[in-house]
Design an enzyme around this catalytic site. Sequence first.
Site, PDB file in Angstrom:
ATOM      1  N   ARG A 145       0.821  -1.214   0.000  1.00  0.00           N
ATOM      2  CA  ARG A 145       0.000   0.000   0.000  1.00  0.00           C
ATOM      3  C   ARG A 145       0.857   1.268   0.000  1.00  0.00           C
ATOM      4  O   ARG A 145       0.368   2.333  -0.369  1.00  0.00           O
ATOM      5  CB  ARG A 145      -0.932   0.010   1.218  1.00  0.00           C
ATOM      6  CG  ARG A 145      -2.017  -1.058   1.147  1.00  0.00           C
ATOM      7  CD  ARG A 145      -3.098  -0.816   2.187  1.00  0.00           C
ATOM      8  NE  ARG A 145      -4.147  -1.816   2.070  1.00  0.00           N
ATOM      9  CZ  ARG A 145      -4.187  -2.943   2.784  1.00  0.00           C
ATOM     10  NH1 ARG A 145      -3.240  -3.182   3.681  1.00  0.00           N
ATOM     11  NH2 ARG A 145      -5.164  -3.813   2.615  1.00  0.00           N
ATOM     12  N   ASP A 155      26.047  -8.523  -4.421  1.00  0.00           N
ATOM     13  CA  ASP A 155      26.896  -9.529  -3.772  1.00  0.00           C
ATOM     14  C   ASP A 155      26.072 -10.705  -3.270  1.00  0.00           C
ATOM     15  O   ASP A 155      26.622 -11.662  -2.715  1.00  0.00           O
ATOM     16  CB  ASP A 155      27.709  -8.911  -2.627  1.00  0.00           C
ATOM     17  CG  ASP A 155      26.833  -8.313  -1.525  1.00  0.00           C
ATOM     18  OD1 ASP A 155      25.590  -8.323  -1.663  1.00  0.00           O
ATOM     19  OD2 ASP A 155      27.405  -7.826  -0.527  1.00  0.00           O
ATOM     20  N   HIS A 198      23.605  -8.260   0.402  1.00  0.00           N
ATOM     21  CA  HIS A 198      22.846  -7.027   0.600  1.00  0.00           C
ATOM     22  C   HIS A 198      21.430  -7.157   0.049  1.00  0.00           C
ATOM     23  O   HIS A 198      20.488  -6.588   0.612  1.00  0.00           O
ATOM     24  CB  HIS A 198      23.548  -5.854  -0.100  1.00  0.00           C
ATOM     25  CG  HIS A 198      24.693  -5.280   0.660  1.00  0.00           C
ATOM     26  ND1 HIS A 198      25.918  -5.895   0.727  1.00  0.00           N
ATOM     27  CD2 HIS A 198      24.804  -4.137   1.396  1.00  0.00           C
ATOM     28  CE1 HIS A 198      26.740  -5.156   1.462  1.00  0.00           C
ATOM     29  NE2 HIS A 198      26.087  -4.086   1.883  1.00  0.00           N
ATOM     30  N   ASP A 220      29.683  -0.622  -3.652  1.00  0.00           N
ATOM     31  CA  ASP A 220      29.726  -0.036  -2.311  1.00  0.00           C
ATOM     32  C   ASP A 220      30.940  -0.586  -1.564  1.00  0.00           C
ATOM     33  O   ASP A 220      30.903  -0.801  -0.343  1.00  0.00           O
ATOM     34  CB  ASP A 220      28.440  -0.322  -1.537  1.00  0.00           C
ATOM     35  CG  ASP A 220      28.236   0.617  -0.353  1.00  0.00           C
ATOM     36  OD1 ASP A 220      28.937   1.651  -0.297  1.00  0.00           O
ATOM     37  OD2 ASP A 220      27.418   0.303   0.526  1.00  0.00           O
ATOM     38  N   ALA A 229      28.778  -2.910   6.789  1.00  0.00           N
ATOM     39  CA  ALA A 229      29.490  -1.678   6.442  1.00  0.00           C
ATOM     40  C   ALA A 229      30.011  -1.779   5.019  1.00  0.00           C
ATOM     41  O   ALA A 229      31.167  -2.133   4.787  1.00  0.00           O
ATOM     42  CB  ALA A 229      30.625  -1.432   7.426  1.00  0.00           C
TER      43      ALA A 229
END
Length: 388
Positions: free
Chosen positions: A228, A249, A252, A274, A310
């Site tokens: 919604r 990867d 993630h 990243d 991280a």
Amino acid sequence: MPIISAPRMLVEGQLSGPASLVVEGGTIVDVVEGLVDGDCLRLEHGLLTPGLIDLQINGYYGVDFVDASTEEWVAVASRLPETGVTAFQPTFITAPVERLLVGMQHASAALPTLTATPGAARVLGVHLEGPFLSPRQAGVHDISFMHPATPEDLDALLAPGVVEWISMVTLAPELPGALEAIRRLRTHGVVVSIGHSDARGTEVEAAVEAGARMVTHIFNAQRGLGHREPGVAGQALADPRLTVGLIADLHHVAPEICTVVMQAARGRVALVTDAVAAAGMPPGSYELGGQQIRISPGEGLARRTDGTIAGSSLALDVAVRNLVDVGIAASDVLDAATRVPADVLGRTDLGRLATGAKADLVWWSDDLRPLRVWIGGQVAFDATSVPA
């Protein structure tokens, strides 16, 4: 290398061939169907694509870009071609604006040496991932440094001698003043990406109307997809004006959801790593934006000491193989690592095998491993014994 022929090439998002490229002065001057006889480099197997472009690298090979010396910049940029990457956006995560400005000064000081270094990947400008982000979706970023963009912050970042170094800013569009910040950044040619955001779909749409054109690492550190309330992720998949950053990867974002993203946003997904300083390095402790992070033995993810993910230790060529292995067409995956990231930056001279584009190239094996990489027509990495 005036002419290079290959059994397959990625041209206009499709793998076709055989075909040949004519290169002069580091630029592609013609793309010809079929193999060319005579004086040319003939690749007997594999495929030829543009060089890979990574829009989000925080660091690599033990180096965190925000604090990197000229020698460290050169060390990383010289090794990125090993992964097929020929151009990249160094990324600085949330920090005081003053520290980000110092980081850009270091990058600027390194540029002449980088430009003069044979085989170094191109630096496309700095990606500022913060500090105008939502503490509700902080991820590994330091909440104490997050705040809405102020006119004074923008004046500092858009000042002559600074703004020329900023190619992208990730921000949360629901914060006070964000829409005006987007408009100001776009006026100066900076690409705005939505990320670390708890925005609802309507707020994302307002950001797009103001000029935002990308979503940073979809599904990570953002309001997810609801049936919604589309949130950031749902709006990214639905709005054709948005390029979708994807960390492939398979940690993630799960393989099944990677497939959904690639199908729903086909032709506008940009693969990113990243990557952080731990990428390309053995298990141990490293730094990300002044914070200690660690990769433990047997785990490929970098984490803060409290366990928060991280960034990644991903290489972009590995991301390509990951998605092909889960069943995505190689042409779509390679397009997502070449043309799409070039297009979101407006770099029509990169990310494609076409007349007028720079001769940044990757020759891949049949199992998609980089065999040779060229930057501006010059060999930057060679894993083969074939004469250059």
